[in-house]
Design an enzyme around this catalytic site. Structure first.
Site, short mmCIF file in Angstrom:
data_model
loop_
_atom_site.label_atom_id
_atom_site.label_comp_id
_atom_site.label_asym_id
_atom_site.label_seq_id
_atom_site.Cartn_x
_atom_site.Cartn_y
_atom_site.Cartn_z
N HIS A 158 0.83 -1.20 0.00
CA HIS A 158 0.00 0.00 0.00
C HIS A 158 0.87 1.26 0.00
CE1 HIS A 158 -3.51 2.50 1.38
NE2 HIS A 158 -2.51 3.23 1.85
N GLU A 159 1.85 1.31 0.89
CA GLU A 159 2.68 2.51 1.00
C GLU A 159 3.55 2.71 -0.24
OE1 GLU A 159 2.05 4.65 3.19
OE2 GLU A 159 0.74 3.36 4.39
N HIS A 162 1.75 4.72 -2.67
CA HIS A 162 1.85 6.17 -2.45
C HIS A 162 3.15 6.73 -3.02
CE1 HIS A 162 -1.78 6.71 -0.21
NE2 HIS A 162 -1.41 5.97 0.83
N HIS A 168 -5.41 7.64 -2.12
CA HIS A 168 -6.33 6.63 -1.61
C HIS A 168 -7.52 6.40 -2.54
CE1 HIS A 168 -4.72 7.16 2.72
NE2 HIS A 168 -4.22 6.07 2.17
#
Length: 439
Positions: A158-159, A162, A168
Site C-alpha cells: 500500500h505505501e 503512495h 487513496h
C-alpha cells in the site's frame, strides 16, 4: 476509525478517483491537463516519477524479522506494481535509491501530525514521488504470515503505491483503500489499483497484467517464514519465539508440557525444560488453518481447543472431534479471541477479548450465564494478552509481547510482572530468573 489505517491524508483522493471513473465511461484521454488548468500542488509533491526504472533500499527493520524474509516480502510488494504497469524495480542496498523504506518510533522529523503513536492507530505513511520515502511504526507487531499482528507485506504494498504517486481509493477492497486490508484469497490489486497506476506509467510489456491471488502470496510468505524459523534456530540454538519475544498462543497439557505456537509452526517444552521443534502445525492437527489465534488444553477430558477468526476446533489428541469446527457465535463466543485457557477455580474455559472475558462450559459448549464480564475483574491483567499458562502452584502466567503477568487466583490480582524470555527458565529460553514484584 479504529481499523488499522494509513497515515497519509485523503485530501484530493475522491476528486482523483472521480476523474478516473469518468475516463472509463467517457473514453477520454488521460493526458495531462494544460498547465493553466492543472490542480495546484505543493512544491514537495509530484504526480509521478519521470522514469520507468526505480531503485529502492531498506534502511532498517524490526529485530524480530530477519532481513532475508523482509527482503523477499518487499520484493514481492514491488513486483505487484511492476506486474500491472510499465515500471521496473531494483533493490539498491548501497548507493542512491529513489524509494527508501524505514522504521521509526514516535516523532521522526516528519512533523507532529506524522509522529507514530505506538501499537494501533496509523501504522505507516509515505510521500509521493520525488521524496520517495515510506515510514513504518517500529512499535507495531509486524508479521509476514498473517497471524497475530499486522501483515507487513500488505502495508508495504500500500505505501509503495503512495511513493509511486497513487492516492487513496474509495473502493472498499482496493489495495489503496485508506484502511489496510488483510491478505485473503481475493486478488491483491483491484481494477481500481491497476487503472490508477497505468494512468501514470502505462501498461506492462505485452499488455498482459499479472494479478496474483492472495492465497498464492500467502503460501509464499508462509514458506519464507518457515525457512526463517529454521535458519534462525540454527544460528544460535534458541527457538525463534525466544529470539523475537513473540508468539501467537501458548498452552500446556496434563503432563506439564508447554506448546508455543507461532504462525505455521509450534514448539514443545517438556516439564524438565527440553525444547522440541519447530514442528509444522498442520502436520500434528491436520484440519487447522495455517495459523491460529488462541489455543487451550482442557485437563477435564484431555481435549485440545484452537481458535481462529470465527471458528473453534476441538481435538482428541491429534484427531478432530465430530461436528468441529464450530462457529464461535453459536457458542456465544467472540471472533478473534486474544487468548483462551482452562481456569480451575471455575472449572470452565475462559476467553479474553479486548476489555471483556467470556466463560465457556466445556460440558454444554455454551457460554455460562451472566457473561461476558469486564476484564477489570482480573485486577492488574492488561488487555491484549495472547496466551495463559497455569503452573503447578495454581498461579496463572499471562503473556503479551515480551512481558508476562503472574496472577494469583487466591488474591485475585496480578502479583508480579517481568520479561518472560529472561526470567522464566521453564519456558525454554535458557535464562536465569529475575523479576519485578508488585505489592
Amino acid at each position: 476509525m479504529a481499523e488499522p489505517r494509513c497515515g497519509v491524508s485523503d485530501e484530493g483522493s475522491q476528486q482523483i478517483w472521480a476523474k478516473r471513473v469518468n475516463i472509463i465511461f467517457t473514453a477520454r484521454s488521460s493526458a495531462p491537463m494544460a498547465p493553466w488548468r492543472r490542480r495546484k500542488r505543493s512544491a514537495v509533491r509530484a504526480d509521478k516519477w519521470y522514469k520507468r526504472h526505480l531503485a529502492y533500499r531498506i534502511e532498517n527493520w524490526p529485530s524480530h524479522l530477519s532481513l532475508g524474509s523482509l527482503r523477499l516480502a518487499v520484493n514481492a510488494a514491488f513486483q505487484l506494481w511492476s506486474n500491472v504497469s510499465g515500471l521496473v524495480f531494483q533493490e539498491a542496498p548501497e548507493g542512491p535509491a529513489d524509494i527508501r523504506l524505514a522504521f521509526y518510533e514516535g516523532d521522526h522529523n516528519d512533523g507532529a501530525s506524522n509522529a507514530f503513536d505506538g501499537p494501533g492507530g496509523a501504522l505507516a505513511h509515505a510521500f509521493l514521488p520525488r521524496r520517495g520515502e515510506a515510514h513504518f511504526d517500529m512499535a507495531e507487531r509486524w508479521t509476514l504470515n498473517g497471524h497475530k499482528g499486522h501483515n507487513l507485506f500488505m502495508v508495504m504494498a500500500h505505501e509503495i503505491g503512495h511513493t509511486l504517486g497513487l492516492e487513496h481509493s474509495p473502493v472498499r477492497h482496493a489495495l489503496m483503500s485508506p484502511y489496510y486490508r488483510k491478505l485473503g484469497r481475493s486478488l491483491v490489486v483491484s481494477w481500481d489499483d491497476i487503472l490508477a497506476v497505468q494512468q501514470l506509467y502505462g501498461k506492462p510489456p505485452g499488455d498482459r497484467p499479472v494479478r496474483l491471488p492472495g492465497e498464492v502470496l500467502h503460501a509464499a510468505l508462509q514458506e519464507w517464514e518457515f525457512m526463517d524459523v529454521l535458519n534462525r534456530r540454527q544460528s544460535n540454538g534458541l527457538p525463534l519465539y525466544c529470539q523475537s519475544g513473540l508468539f501467537d498462543a501458548i498452552t500446556g497439557d496434563q503432563n506439564g508440557t508447554i506448546a508455543v505456537f507461532r504462525g505455521s509452526v509450534y514448539w514443545t517444552v517438556s516439564a524438565d525444560g527440553v525444547v522440541s521443534g519447530p514442528l509444522p502445525l498442520r502436520q500434528s492437527w491436520s484440519d487447522l488453518p495455517v495459523a491460529i489465534e488462541a489455543a487451550a488444553f482442557s485437563p477435564l477430558d484431555a481435549k485440545w481447543f484452537f481458535f481462529k477468526g470465527k471458528r473453534m476446533w476441538r481435538y482428541s489428541g491429534r484427531v478432530l472431534d465430530p461436528g468441529f469446527p464450530k462457529q464461535s457465535v453459536e457458542l456465544g463466543l467472540p471472533r478473534h479471541p486474544d487468548c483462551a485457557f482452562y481456569y480451575a477455580p471455575l472449572g470452565h474455559m475462559v476467553l479474553f477479548k479486548g476489555s471483556r472475558y467470556f466463560v465457556l462450559n466445556l460440558q454444554t459448549l455454551l457460554q455460562e450465564p451472566y457473561y461476558p464480564r469486564r476484564l477489570k475483574d482480573w485486577t492488574g491483567v492488561p488487555q491484549g494478552t495472547n496466551g495463559v499458562l497455569s503452573r503447578p502452584d495454581g498461579r496463572l502466567y499471562l503473556f503479551r509481547e515480551q512481558q508476562y503477568w503472574r496472577f494469583d487466583p487466591l488474591k485475585v490480582r496480578v502479583t508480579r510482572v517481568g520479561q518472560w524470555a529472561k526470567e522464566l527458565s521453564w519456558i525454554g529460553c535458557g535464562e536465569g530468573p529475575q523479576s519485578n514484584n508488585i505489592l
